[in-house]
Design an enzyme around this catalytic site. Sequence first.
Site, PDB file in Angstrom:
ATOM      1  NE  ARG A  78      20.441 -87.233 -63.298  1.00  0.00           N
ATOM      2  CZ  ARG A  78      19.384 -87.441 -62.868  1.00  0.00           C
ATOM      3  NH1 ARG A  78      18.799 -86.820 -61.900  1.00  0.00           N
ATOM      4  NH2 ARG A  78      18.757 -88.812 -63.118  1.00  0.00           N
ATOM      5  CG  HIS A 122      17.631 -90.712 -57.788  1.00  0.00           C
ATOM      6  ND1 HIS A 122      18.146 -90.160 -59.030  1.00  0.00           N
ATOM      7  CD2 HIS A 122      16.838 -91.780 -57.867  1.00  0.00           C
ATOM      8  CE1 HIS A 122      17.525 -91.231 -59.940  1.00  0.00           C
ATOM      9  NE2 HIS A 122      16.829 -92.079 -59.155  1.00  0.00           N
ATOM     10  CD  GLU A 168      12.384 -90.926 -63.160  1.00  0.00           C
ATOM     11  OE1 GLU A 168      11.636 -91.917 -62.542  1.00  0.00           O
ATOM     12  OE2 GLU A 168      13.102 -91.261 -64.225  1.00  0.00           O
ATOM     13  CG  ASN A 292      15.104 -88.723 -65.388  1.00  0.00           C
ATOM     14  OD1 ASN A 292      16.044 -88.060 -65.958  1.00  0.00           O
ATOM     15  ND2 ASN A 292      15.095 -89.211 -64.358  1.00  0.00           N
ATOM     16  CE1 TYR A 294      15.679 -95.500 -68.467  1.00  0.00           C
ATOM     17  CE2 TYR A 294      14.351 -93.651 -67.145  1.00  0.00           C
ATOM     18  CZ  TYR A 294      15.542 -94.680 -67.441  1.00  0.00           C
ATOM     19  OH  TYR A 294      16.604 -94.293 -66.460  1.00  0.00           O
ATOM     20  CD  GLU A 350      17.261 -91.527 -64.397  1.00  0.00           C
ATOM     21  OE1 GLU A 350      16.230 -92.665 -64.742  1.00  0.00           O
ATOM     22  OE2 GLU A 350      17.514 -91.155 -63.209  1.00  0.00           O
TER      23      GLU A 350
HETATM   24  C1  FCB Z   1      14.052 -94.125 -63.224  1.00  0.00           C
HETATM   25  C2  FCB Z   1      14.758 -93.987 -62.007  1.00  0.00           C
HETATM   26  C3  FCB Z   1      16.070 -94.431 -61.903  1.00  0.00           C
HETATM   27  C4  FCB Z   1      16.006 -95.966 -62.625  1.00  0.00           C
HETATM   28  C5  FCB Z   1      15.635 -95.999 -63.795  1.00  0.00           C
HETATM   29  C6  FCB Z   1      15.654 -97.162 -64.439  1.00  0.00           C
HETATM   30  O1  FCB Z   1      12.744 -94.032 -62.852  1.00  0.00           O
HETATM   31  O2  FCB Z   1      15.088 -92.539 -61.796  1.00  0.00           O
HETATM   32  O3  FCB Z   1      16.505 -94.387 -60.541  1.00  0.00           O
HETATM   33  O4  FCB Z   1      15.628 -96.815 -61.599  1.00  0.00           O
HETATM   34  O5  FCB Z   1      14.084 -95.352 -63.795  1.00  0.00           O
END
Ligand code: FCB
Length: 441
Positions: A78, A122, A168, A292, A294, A350
Amino acid sequence: MVTKTDFPADFLWGASTASYQIEGAHDVDGRAPSIWDMFSHTPGKTLNGETGDIACDHYHRYSEDVALMKKAGLGAYRFSISWSRVMPEGRGAVNEAGLDFYDRLVDELLANGVAPWACLYHWDLPLALHNSGLGWPSRDIVPLFADYAGLMAKRLGDRVGHWATFNEPGVFAYLGYAVGIHAPGIRDYNAWLDTIHNVNLSHGAAVRRLRADLPATARIGAVPNVQPSLPASGSEADKRAAALLDAGWNRGFPEPVYLGRYDPIMREQLGDRIRPGDEEAIHTKLDFFGLNHYSPMYAKASGDDFGFRMTDPPEGVETTLMGWHVLPSGFRDTLVHVSERYGAPVYVTENGVADEAGPGPDGKVDDPIRVSYLDRYLGALVEARTAGADVRGYFVWSMTDNFEWAMGFKPRFGITHIDYATQKRTPKSSYHWLAGLTGAA
Ligand code: FCB
């Protein structure tokens, strides 16, 4: 540890990147600046004043990067398209040399058996649009974004099977237009709300254009960021703050896009920005949900118009170099929630972790923090699938170390190390570990 057999044979393994974070070649072959060029060149906005001028020089070294993808056994990649590389002013004249770059990249991917997944936006808005008052706070951007989508569909649609509109949206709307720590550096409650709604309208218009200009086999989706929004304390005020953050950051985009209706908090905040017919224009059936994710995030009450502020995780929890809370169960719960609520097949577009690992005396890059994080988060993904979530693929962030926005080059997110002085690529231990999961090693 997770193993290859924990995933179905047709599970899609991939890696993600973004144009401004890796391409470099900022003034090559007719590319014009984006808001990120302007922002990163403004003193004080990024760590050590670092910029994406050169970054990973992927523009010139893409063949080497694609070879690494193939060797890791990745089935998909991607990437995002730099709007101001292909349409320098964001509208009107097209830059053939910029389009040629994406032709070359796509052809290289296909020649190596890696499926291209293109993302239209992006975060690198053409600066010319911003400077003419046609950035996201302006509703006039909607047809311009659709035209750009049409240009790319016509150019790459014969070879690119998977398309996403925005990466995002909740994140760039908030960081760029509410608190101004990302480009274009605006801090304004109304600009934030305008951005949310205009991005949603642009998504709808672009999907319609993509459907019209792409072959019927094309798969189209969006890439929202969804993460548990937790109150910083047990107070009622902080709980309300967490609900407000959840509405703006997590739900502002996927609710109207996948379900056709804003949620009540957003609806009230957006007010008469929502004109009759807008929600219908935003809502169109999509083929996948690109998630996405984290970490969870924390909110506390604030006395301003927003009513919330993002804040650090509580003392004592495990955090990453970014200060993000490591909570695999939050990933599992998010996957289950997203799959149930939005109904489309989910691809994790992501997930990953930052560290500072570099080459040891033997030249090898050992990144145990990443292997541990990926292992636990993929374990959570397996649990979510067992619980019924329709999760079909996983794209690690990121293929290589890259320019991490306001944090510059300090956080390293890659499964491949980049020596920025020489541009040498070194696959890290996490790369080899992932290759074991794909079956390549
Ligand atoms: C996300 C973004 C990506 C990168 C990661 C760590 O929020 O989409 O560009 O910075 O975090």
